[in-house]
Each structure stands twice: as structure tokens, then as C-alpha cells.
Scaffold this motif. Structure first.
Motif, PDB file in Angstrom:
ATOM      1  N   ASN A 311      67.384  31.292  48.172  1.00  0.00           N
ATOM      2  CA  ASN A 311      66.512  30.522  47.288  1.00  0.00           C
ATOM      3  C   ASN A 311      65.580  29.594  48.059  1.00  0.00           C
ATOM      4  OD1 ASN A 311      67.027  31.278  44.502  1.00  0.00           O
ATOM      5  ND2 ASN A 311      69.100  30.544  44.839  1.00  0.00           N
ATOM      6  N   GLN A 312      66.066  29.051  49.150  1.00  0.00           N
ATOM      7  CA  GLN A 312      65.230  28.159  49.954  1.00  0.00           C
ATOM      8  C   GLN A 312      64.026  28.914  50.515  1.00  0.00           C
ATOM      9  OE1 GLN A 312      67.336  26.145  53.093  1.00  0.00           O
ATOM     10  NE2 GLN A 312      65.532  25.049  53.817  1.00  0.00           N
ATOM     11  N   VAL A 313      64.265  30.099  51.032  1.00  0.00           N
ATOM     12  CA  VAL A 313      63.158  30.898  51.567  1.00  0.00           C
ATOM     13  C   VAL A 313      62.245  31.375  50.431  1.00  0.00           C
ATOM     14  CG1 VAL A 313      62.542  32.969  52.853  1.00  0.00           C
ATOM     15  CG2 VAL A 313      64.514  31.619  53.554  1.00  0.00           C
ATOM     16  N   MET A 314      62.844  31.798  49.320  1.00  0.00           N
ATOM     17  CA  MET A 314      62.057  32.291  48.196  1.00  0.00           C
ATOM     18  C   MET A 314      61.138  31.211  47.643  1.00  0.00           C
ATOM     19  SD  MET A 314      63.383  34.149  44.698  1.00  0.00           S
ATOM     20  CE  MET A 314      64.364  35.306  45.637  1.00  0.00           C
ATOM     21  N   ASN A 315      61.672  30.003  47.531  1.00  0.00           N
ATOM     22  CA  ASN A 315      60.878  28.912  46.978  1.00  0.00           C
ATOM     23  C   ASN A 315      59.799  28.413  47.932  1.00  0.00           C
ATOM     24  OD1 ASN A 315      62.318  28.937  44.558  1.00  0.00           O
ATOM     25  ND2 ASN A 315      63.852  27.504  45.323  1.00  0.00           N
ATOM     26  N   SER A 316      59.885  28.828  49.179  1.00  0.00           N
ATOM     27  CA  SER A 316      58.870  28.418  50.148  1.00  0.00           C
ATOM     28  C   SER A 316      57.809  29.495  50.382  1.00  0.00           C
ATOM     29  CB  SER A 316      59.533  28.063  51.487  1.00  0.00           C
ATOM     30  OG  SER A 316      60.126  29.203  52.083  1.00  0.00           O
ATOM     31  N   LEU A 317      57.866  30.580  49.601  1.00  0.00           N
ATOM     32  CA  LEU A 317      56.833  31.601  49.723  1.00  0.00           C
ATOM     33  C   LEU A 317      55.464  30.993  49.405  1.00  0.00           C
ATOM     34  CD1 LEU A 317      58.460  34.693  47.942  1.00  0.00           C
ATOM     35  CD2 LEU A 317      58.061  34.428  50.399  1.00  0.00           C
ATOM     36  N   PRO A 318      54.425  31.418  50.103  1.00  0.00           N
ATOM     37  CA  PRO A 318      53.073  30.894  49.831  1.00  0.00           C
ATOM     38  C   PRO A 318      52.661  31.133  48.389  1.00  0.00           C
ATOM     39  CG  PRO A 318      53.113  32.124  51.889  1.00  0.00           C
ATOM     40  CD  PRO A 318      54.438  32.371  51.219  1.00  0.00           C
ATOM     41  N   ASN A 319      51.783  30.285  47.890  1.00  0.00           N
ATOM     42  CA  ASN A 319      51.314  30.389  46.518  1.00  0.00           C
ATOM     43  C   ASN A 319      50.179  31.407  46.428  1.00  0.00           C
ATOM     44  OD1 ASN A 319      50.997  29.881  43.777  1.00  0.00           O
ATOM     45  ND2 ASN A 319      49.609  28.158  44.130  1.00  0.00           N
ATOM     46  N   GLU A 320      50.509  32.653  46.683  1.00  0.00           N
ATOM     47  CA  GLU A 320      49.545  33.731  46.613  1.00  0.00           C
ATOM     48  C   GLU A 320      50.297  35.026  46.340  1.00  0.00           C
ATOM     49  OE1 GLU A 320      47.561  33.620  50.360  1.00  0.00           O
ATOM     50  OE2 GLU A 320      49.368  34.026  51.530  1.00  0.00           O
ATOM     51  N   SER A 321      49.564  36.061  45.965  1.00  0.00           N
ATOM     52  CA  SER A 321      50.212  37.312  45.598  1.00  0.00           C
ATOM     53  C   SER A 321      50.977  37.898  46.779  1.00  0.00           C
ATOM     54  CB  SER A 321      49.178  38.322  45.105  1.00  0.00           C
ATOM     55  OG  SER A 321      48.354  38.758  46.177  1.00  0.00           O
ATOM     56  N   LEU A 322      51.985  38.705  46.457  1.00  0.00           N
ATOM     57  CA  LEU A 322      52.796  39.303  47.511  1.00  0.00           C
ATOM     58  C   LEU A 322      51.974  40.256  48.364  1.00  0.00           C
ATOM     59  CD1 LEU A 322      55.574  39.512  48.807  1.00  0.00           C
ATOM     60  CD2 LEU A 322      56.152  41.292  47.138  1.00  0.00           C
ATOM     61  N   GLN A 323      51.049  41.003  47.729  1.00  0.00           N
ATOM     62  CA  GLN A 323      50.246  41.915  48.533  1.00  0.00           C
ATOM     63  C   GLN A 323      49.359  41.165  49.522  1.00  0.00           C
ATOM     64  OE1 GLN A 323      50.260  41.884  45.057  1.00  0.00           O
ATOM     65  NE2 GLN A 323      48.371  42.807  44.293  1.00  0.00           N
ATOM     66  N   THR A 324      48.860  39.995  49.124  1.00  0.00           N
ATOM     67  CA  THR A 324      48.059  39.188  50.042  1.00  0.00           C
ATOM     68  C   THR A 324      48.915  38.685  51.196  1.00  0.00           C
ATOM     69  OG1 THR A 324      46.552  38.490  48.275  1.00  0.00           O
ATOM     70  CG2 THR A 324      46.614  37.126  50.256  1.00  0.00           C
TER      71      THR A 324
END
Length: 367
Positions: A311-324
Motif C-alpha cells: 500500500n505504501q508503494v501503491m499510494n506513492s504512484l505518480p498522479n498520472e496514467s499507468l501507461q504514461t
């Protein structure tokens, strides 16, 4: 089009096959306290499964109504409403796709196969539209379902350009057929859970291959692995045989909502492990089951630590689409996949050993 090897099906490992994998578990669990498996099944059925299918059924019906309005009166307003109701319905599907058993297993495939296959095939969809064939009398599941509807509603262009395409009656009819098929498939499963299957599932307390606990455990694990292997692993290029990433293989490519659905899907995986209802009320889940057997408390603690890491890594994903992200900065998504791979050992290998549950699906996923 991509080589068929790289076509991602949401639940590639759908066919149950009781192969020689019994080494993943033992015949019986060693209990230190008596555990009521019926209480586990009852909590999961009444507080997670049934409400999830009810929500999915309601939201899919609203989606179908929005599509009907759009086709009858194509406009930016009705298109945007159709797009929004699609997102709501597909988001609720994330809460239900771990329960791909019982009524969800049909003669022409499972619910998740029929409405959740991705990525959608633009070529197949456009060919069927050009031919005026909206019968869906084929096994091209990548030309229908929620992700087929997504392509038809979002594309990779402006809403104005999408709207222009709906002067074509064939396109209208194909969209209507796809969405009606989703609605029909969901209704069948929801109705079956309402009309008898819930109690049948609750009473089936065995841990053998046909028991309710085993069925739930296996489908839950498969659902988790579909996140790891297909929502992340395949577009990141980390599946066996791949030599590079391919951002077009993400879930929800056209709406660019992949991260939203990934997070919702994983939240339901956690919910089942903890036994928490959709509104967050804690009940009996796999956590309590593990605590009842020798060595279970240690595994529970280790699993919680790894859940927190994911969850820590997931919540730190950039605020942009996964393909980007995959195209420009794949490190965070790769880190998330790595943490999920670590979780596999706790969810699958060690739980099967302690609980005496055998893996009954082809789990040769390279872990």
C-alpha cells in the motif's frame, strides 16, 4: 496488432485444473483453537459477495440506461454521462471479480472472462461494426465487455470526434449489444446469489477441492495474481517471454483510469483477507482463520507488514496514467510489482501449507 502471446486476458488462468500441486498444501490444518469455517463463509458471503454483486448489478443497469439515452440522443452531455456511468459500473466490478465461481462460471466462460477481458481489440470491434454484426455470437471476448465498451466510449480522441462516429447506426447497435450483454451476464450471477446459492456456499464448509473455503481461497488468489501478472506484469514487460514493456496492454487504456481500478481491485483483495465488509466493518476473514492454527499468528504479522509495504508503494504512484508512467518513469510501477510478488509467498505458498488448502488452478506464473 500484438502477437497473440501478449494478448492479456484478465483471468488467463480461469480453467480450474486439479493438477499435481498438492505439495502447496497439506491435507488438514493443525488447529490450536477450533475454527468455525461456516462463520468465515457466512461473513464473506453476506457482507462482501452479495453486496458486491448487488452494487454491480445496480450500477450496470444504470450504465445500460445511460447508453440507451446516448444512442437515442447522441450529444456531449449524454456521452459524458455514459462515460461516467461506465466508470462507476466498472469500479464496482473490481469489488466482485474475486468471486468468479459458482454462478459466475457459465457454459460459455466465466463472468470475468466475458465482461472483464482486456485489452480490447480495436481491430475486431471495428470489423464487427463494419460488417453490421452485433450478434456477439463468437468467442472474441476482447471485442466486448467493459473494456470493449470503454473503447467505444473513450477511444483516444476528443469527445467531439467520438460523437461524430455515432452517426453510424451499426456503431450504435454494437455498443447497445455489448452493454446489454454485460447487463445480462451480471444479472444472471446476481440473481443466482439471491436465489439459493448464498446458503449453498455458506453450508459448503470443506477445505477439499470442491469445498467453499477452497473455492473462495483459490479464486481470491487468482484475482490477486491477475493484478500482479496482468494489470502490472504484462504492460511492464516482466512476464515470461517478453523483451520490453508495452503500455498499450494496461487495463483501461482508453479512459486512462488503470491506477484507479488497480487500487480498487487490491483493496478488495485485502478486504477478503481481513474479512471486512464493504463499509469497513471487521468480521471473520482469512486473518482469523490463520490465527486459529499453529504458526498462523506469525504469518498474520508477516502478511500485514507486507500489505503495508504494498500500500505504501501503491499510494506513492505518480498522479498520472499507468501507461504514461510505463513510458516515462516505470520505476514506481516496477517497485509495486516487486512488493506484490513478495506478497505471493504469504498468500499462496504459506497459507496453503498452514490451512491445508490445495491450489486447484494452473498457477505456473513464474513466481
Amino acid at each position: 496488432m500484438k502477437n497473440i502471446f501478449f494478448k492479456c486476458y484478465f483471468v488467463f488462468f480461469t480453467t480450474l485444473s486439479v493438477l499435481g500441486l498438492s505439495s502447496c498444501g497439506t491435507d488438514t490444518e493443525t488447529e490450536k483453537t477450533e475454527f468455525d469455517r461456516k462463520e468465515l463463509l457466512e461473513n464473506i458471503a453476506t457482507n462482501l459477495i452479495v453486496p458486491s454483486y448487488q452494487n454491480l448489478n445496480t450500477n450496470t443497469a444504470s450504465f445500460a440506461e445511460a447508453i440507451q439515452s446516448f444512442v437515442q440522443n447522441p450529444s456531449i452531455t449524454t456521452l459524458e454521462n455514459a462515460q461516467n456511468t461506465w466508470k462507476t459500473a466498472y469500479l464496482s466490478f473490481q469489488d466482485a471479480n474475486a468471486y468468479n465461481f459458482g454462478p459466475a462460471q457459465g457454459t460459455l466462460g466465466s463472468l470475468t472472462e466475458n465482461v472483464g477481458t482486456f485489452p480490447a481489440s480495436q481491430t475486431k470491434i471495428e470489423n464487427y461494426i463494419a460488417a453490421g454484426d452485433a450478434s456477439l455470437s463468437n468467442f472474441d471476448r476482447d471485442a466486448r465487455g467493459f473494456l470493449g465498451a470503454e473503447y467505444l466510449l473513450f477511444g483516444k480522441e476528443t469527445n467531439e470526434n467520438i460523437l461524430e462516429k455515432y452517426t453510424d447506426q451499426n456503431r450504435k447497435e454494437y455498443l447497445l449489444a455489448v452493454v446489454q450483454n454485460i447487463k445480462s451476464e451480471v444479472e444472471k450471477v446476481n440473481t443466482a446469489w439471491q436465489n439459493g446459492y448464498t446458503q449453498e456456499f455458506i453450508n459448503n464448509t470443506g477445505t477439499d477441492a470442491g469445498g467453499g473455503v477452497s473455492i473462495l481461497f483459490n479464486e481470491w488468489n487468482k484475482s490477486f495474481e491477475s493484478i500482479k501478472n496482468f494489470k502490472l506484469g504484462l504492460p511492464l514487460g516482466r512476464r515470461a517471454g517478453q523483451t520490453q514493456s508495452d503500455a498499450t496492454l494496461v487495463e483501461a487504456y482508453y479512459s486512462e483510469e488503470s491506477v484507479t481500478f488497480l487500487k480498487a481491485h487490491f483493496a478488495n483483495i485485502e478486504r477478503i483477507w481481513y474479512g471486512k465488509s464493504l463499509n469497513g466493518q471487521d468480521g471473520v476473514g482469512f486473518e482469523e482463520y490463520l490465527e486459529s492454527v499453529e504458526g498462523g499468528e506469525t504469518l498474520v504479522a508477516e502478511t500485514k507488514t507486507q500489505l503495508e509495504a504494498v500500500n505504501q508503494v501503491m499510494n506513492s504512484l505518480p498522479n498520472e496514467s499507468l501507461q504514461t508512467q510505463i513510458q516515462s518513469n516505470p520505476t514506481p510501477a516496477n517497485d509495486l510489482l516487486t512488493e506484490m510478488q513478495k506478497l505471493t509467498r504469504f498468500f499462496k505458498s504459506e497459507m496453503t501449507s498452514l490451512l491445508g488448502i490445495t491450489i486447484t488452478y494452473d498457477s505456473g506464473d513464474g513466481d
